[in-house]
Write an enzyme that holds these catalytic residues in place. Structure first.
Site, PDB file in Angstrom:
ATOM      1  N   SER A 158     -24.706 157.394  97.823  1.00 29.91           N
ATOM      2  CA  SER A 158     -24.253 158.479  96.946  1.00 29.91           C
ATOM      3  C   SER A 158     -25.364 158.808  95.965  1.00 29.91           C
ATOM      4  O   SER A 158     -26.254 157.983  95.715  1.00 29.91           O
ATOM      5  CB  SER A 158     -23.001 158.040  96.182  1.00 29.91           C
ATOM      6  OG  SER A 158     -22.676 158.936  95.139  1.00 29.91           O
ATOM      7  N   TYR A 190     -18.419 151.916  90.966  1.00 31.26           N
ATOM      8  CA  TYR A 190     -18.775 152.708  92.144  1.00 31.26           C
ATOM      9  C   TYR A 190     -20.293 152.858  92.245  1.00 31.26           C
ATOM     10  O   TYR A 190     -20.879 152.669  93.320  1.00 31.26           O
ATOM     11  CB  TYR A 190     -18.107 154.079  92.054  1.00 31.26           C
ATOM     12  CG  TYR A 190     -18.432 155.001  93.213  1.00 31.26           C
ATOM     13  CD1 TYR A 190     -17.858 154.795  94.471  1.00 31.26           C
ATOM     14  CD2 TYR A 190     -19.291 156.080  93.046  1.00 31.26           C
ATOM     15  CE1 TYR A 190     -18.140 155.651  95.522  1.00 31.26           C
ATOM     16  CE2 TYR A 190     -19.584 156.938  94.095  1.00 31.26           C
ATOM     17  CZ  TYR A 190     -19.008 156.710  95.329  1.00 31.26           C
ATOM     18  OH  TYR A 190     -19.295 157.558  96.381  1.00 31.26           O
TER      19      TYR A 190
END
Length: 232
Positions: A141, A154
């Site tokens: 990401s 995350y």
């Protein structure tokens, strides 16, 4: 049909980036193993793949369970005889300040995003190494390249994905291509559960880049992290 005869496992294949990747790989002729926790979702994708003319197998698996991953890989080999591509896409996220994040939430994010990816590679790579070829695509990401407030856990998990990718690429250098893909905001159920604003990418945008990395003759260096950002 550059991938005709090749077999791809796609984790988190029932929706979002995973579903788009299954369909994009199938368009190139690949056989698809669709895996996720929801049997209904992966069966739907399996049927979509087969309607396109490719072969497919739906295998329900919880990436938090090592036995599920072992079984999924065994079933894939028994059904297709080989695994040529592994797309580690499955992921979860929690958006809240670090001090409000529970240990259980931390464990869930790390178990799915990092441990599950580690185990998928652990059980798939020996088959690829015996064949002397393969591609592994790990979905990280933009949050794995730069920390984002309220996404500490995350972000940490996606930083770890890049570290795993770079290290494993060195271990299998010259035989298997290992890449990380780092998208920006993507219009998926997960993103919509975290943010109210509009995402800048569609799942198909990320899937297209993943397929490019899987194609024979891809010039992208193994171990690299490929960013996929929209204009928004």
């Amino acid at each position: 049909m550059e991938l005709e005869g090749q077999t791809a496992i796609v984790t988190g294949g029932g929706r979002g980036i995973g579903r788009a990747t299954c369909l994009a790989l199938a368009r190139k002729g690949a056989n698809i193993i669709v895996t996720a926790r929801s049997q209904d979702e992966i069966e739907e994708v399996r049927k979509m793949v087969e309607d396109m003319g490719s072969k497919s197998l739906a295998v329900a698996a919880d990436l938090r369970e090592e036995s599920d991953i072992r079984s999924m890989v065994t079933k894939s080999i028994e059904h297709f005889g080989t695994i040529d591509i592994l797309v580690n896409n499955a992921g979860v996220a929690v958006r809240k300040p670090l001090t409000e994040t529970s240990a259980e939430e931390y464990d869930t994010v790390m178990d799915v995003n990092v441990r599950g990816m580690f185990l998928c590679m652990k059980y798939v790579l020996p088959h690829m190494l015996r064949e002397g070829r393969g591609k592994v695509i790990n979905v990280s990401s933009g949050a794995g390249k730069s920390g984002i407030r309220q996404l500490a856990v995350y972000s940490a998990s996606k930083f770890a994905v890049i570290g795993l990718t770079e290290s494993v690429a060195q271990e299998v250098s010259g035989k298997i291509g290992v890449h990380a893909v780092c998208p920006g905001s993507v219009d998926t159920d997960m993103y919509r559960s975290l943010y109210p604003d509009e995402a800048s990418l569609r799942p198909e945008d990320v899937a297209a880049r993943i397929v490019e990395l899987c194609l024979p003759g891809s010039g992208t260096a193994s171990g690299s992290c490929v960013t996929v950002y929209g204009n928004g």
